[in-house]
Design a protein around this motif. Structure first.
Motif, PDB file in Angstrom:
ATOM      1  N   PRO A  46      -8.137  27.124 -28.930  1.00 10.51           N
ATOM      2  CA  PRO A  46      -8.903  26.524 -30.031  1.00 10.51           C
ATOM      3  C   PRO A  46      -9.464  25.147 -29.664  1.00 10.51           C
ATOM      4  CG  PRO A  46      -6.572  26.252 -30.429  1.00 10.51           C
ATOM      5  CD  PRO A  46      -6.703  27.051 -29.159  1.00 10.51           C
ATOM      6  N   VAL A  47     -10.304  25.111 -28.644  1.00  6.69           N
ATOM      7  CA  VAL A  47     -10.920  23.864 -28.185  1.00  6.69           C
ATOM      8  C   VAL A  47     -12.410  24.091 -27.974  1.00  6.69           C
ATOM      9  CG1 VAL A  47      -8.814  23.006 -27.101  1.00  6.69           C
ATOM     10  CG2 VAL A  47     -10.425  24.350 -25.766  1.00  6.69           C
ATOM     11  N   ASP A  48     -13.162  23.004 -27.987  1.00  6.28           N
ATOM     12  CA  ASP A  48     -14.613  23.083 -27.780  1.00  6.28           C
ATOM     13  C   ASP A  48     -15.034  22.694 -26.365  1.00  6.28           C
ATOM     14  OD1 ASP A  48     -15.080  23.862 -30.419  1.00  6.28           O
ATOM     15  OD2 ASP A  48     -15.156  21.794 -31.105  1.00  6.28           O
ATOM     16  N   HIS A  49     -14.077  22.493 -25.466  1.00  8.38           N
ATOM     17  CA  HIS A  49     -14.367  22.049 -24.107  1.00  8.38           C
ATOM     18  C   HIS A  49     -13.970  23.123 -23.104  1.00  8.38           C
ATOM     19  CE1 HIS A  49     -15.153  18.125 -25.778  1.00  8.38           C
ATOM     20  NE2 HIS A  49     -13.950  18.120 -26.323  1.00  8.38           N
ATOM     21  N   ASP A  50     -14.633  23.113 -21.959  1.00  8.60           N
ATOM     22  CA  ASP A  50     -14.300  24.050 -20.890  1.00  8.60           C
ATOM     23  C   ASP A  50     -13.043  23.607 -20.160  1.00  8.60           C
ATOM     24  OD1 ASP A  50     -16.629  25.324 -21.561  1.00  8.60           O
ATOM     25  OD2 ASP A  50     -17.688  24.827 -19.712  1.00  8.60           O
ATOM     26  N   ILE A  51     -12.227  24.575 -19.763  1.00  7.17           N
ATOM     27  CA  ILE A  51     -11.052  24.299 -18.950  1.00  7.17           C
ATOM     28  C   ILE A  51     -11.521  24.104 -17.516  1.00  7.17           C
ATOM     29  CG2 ILE A  51      -8.856  25.207 -18.102  1.00  7.17           C
ATOM     30  CD1 ILE A  51      -8.831  26.964 -20.674  1.00  7.17           C
ATOM     31  N   LEU A  52     -11.085  23.009 -16.885  1.00  8.25           N
ATOM     32  CA  LEU A  52     -11.465  22.720 -15.504  1.00  8.25           C
ATOM     33  C   LEU A  52     -10.341  22.967 -14.510  1.00  8.25           C
ATOM     34  CD1 LEU A  52     -13.569  19.478 -15.914  1.00  8.25           C
ATOM     35  CD2 LEU A  52     -14.347  21.841 -15.751  1.00  8.25           C
ATOM     36  N   PHE A  53      -9.079  22.843 -14.957  1.00 11.40           N
ATOM     37  CA  PHE A  53      -7.975  23.123 -14.047  1.00 11.40           C
ATOM     38  C   PHE A  53      -6.748  23.593 -14.816  1.00 11.40           C
ATOM     39  CE2 PHE A  53      -7.496  18.557 -14.887  1.00 11.40           C
ATOM     40  CZ  PHE A  53      -6.152  18.452 -15.178  1.00 11.40           C
ATOM     41  N   LEU A  54      -5.893  24.313 -14.120  1.00 12.19           N
ATOM     42  CA  LEU A  54      -4.604  24.770 -14.630  1.00 12.19           C
ATOM     43  C   LEU A  54      -3.531  24.327 -13.648  1.00 12.19           C
ATOM     44  CD1 LEU A  54      -5.470  28.475 -15.503  1.00 12.19           C
ATOM     45  CD2 LEU A  54      -5.124  26.617 -17.138  1.00 12.19           C
ATOM     46  N   ILE A  55      -2.406  23.859 -14.169  1.00 16.42           N
ATOM     47  CA  ILE A  55      -1.275  23.468 -13.340  1.00 16.42           C
ATOM     48  C   ILE A  55      -0.019  24.089 -13.943  1.00 16.42           C
ATOM     49  CG2 ILE A  55       0.151  21.570 -12.496  1.00 16.42           C
ATOM     50  CD1 ILE A  55      -2.349  19.817 -12.615  1.00 16.42           C
ATOM     51  N   ILE A  56       0.744  24.759 -13.108  1.00 16.19           N
ATOM     52  CA  ILE A  56       2.014  25.330 -13.543  1.00 16.19           C
ATOM     53  C   ILE A  56       3.118  24.350 -13.152  1.00 16.19           C
ATOM     54  CG2 ILE A  56       3.617  27.254 -13.263  1.00 16.19           C
ATOM     55  CD1 ILE A  56       1.154  28.982 -12.608  1.00 16.19           C
ATOM     56  N   ASP A  57       3.965  24.021 -14.112  1.00 15.90           N
ATOM     57  CA  ASP A  57       5.065  23.097 -13.874  1.00 15.90           C
ATOM     58  C   ASP A  57       6.020  23.707 -12.850  1.00 15.90           C
ATOM     59  OD1 ASP A  57       7.474  21.585 -14.059  1.00 15.90           O
ATOM     60  OD2 ASP A  57       6.929  20.965 -16.083  1.00 15.90           O
ATOM     61  N   ALA A  58       6.196  23.062 -11.704  1.00 15.04           N
ATOM     62  CA  ALA A  58       7.048  23.588 -10.634  1.00 15.04           C
ATOM     63  C   ALA A  58       8.523  23.624 -11.024  1.00 15.04           C
ATOM     64  CB  ALA A  58       6.863  22.766  -9.365  1.00 15.04           C
ATOM     65  N   ALA A  59       8.932  22.746 -11.933  1.00 15.91           N
ATOM     66  CA  ALA A  59      10.328  22.712 -12.362  1.00 15.91           C
ATOM     67  C   ALA A  59      10.634  23.777 -13.414  1.00 15.91           C
ATOM     68  CB  ALA A  59      10.672  21.335 -12.916  1.00 15.91           C
TER      69      ALA A  59
END
Length: 70
Positions: A46-59
């Motif tokens: 539910p956002v009006d902006h494009d996703i530029l990156f994804l990061i998965i929490d290593a911990a």
């Protein structure tokens, strides 16, 4: 939700603890596969902006962070 093959992929992340789990982002949509890309599910954020990156929490890979364009 639009099929992932119709949108440009902006970000890809692979779970370091579970290599079969892949996350892909396009515009404001996130797609995920738990079987190395054989099948996909998706969700519109539910956002009006494009996703530029994804990061998965290593911990703790149940936490996934997304960065957005302004």
């Amino acid at each position: 939700i639009i099929s992932p093959d119709l949108l440009p992929v902006r970000a890809v992340a692979i779970d370091p603890a579970h290599s079969q789990m892949i996350w892909v982002a396009s515009k404001n949509q996130v797609y995920y596969s738990s079987n190395a890309g054989v099948s996909w599910s998706g969700q519109v954020l539910p956002v009006d902006h494009d996703i530029l990156f994804l990061i998965i929490d290593a911990a703790d890979s149940k936490y996934i962070y997304a960065g957005f364009a302004r």
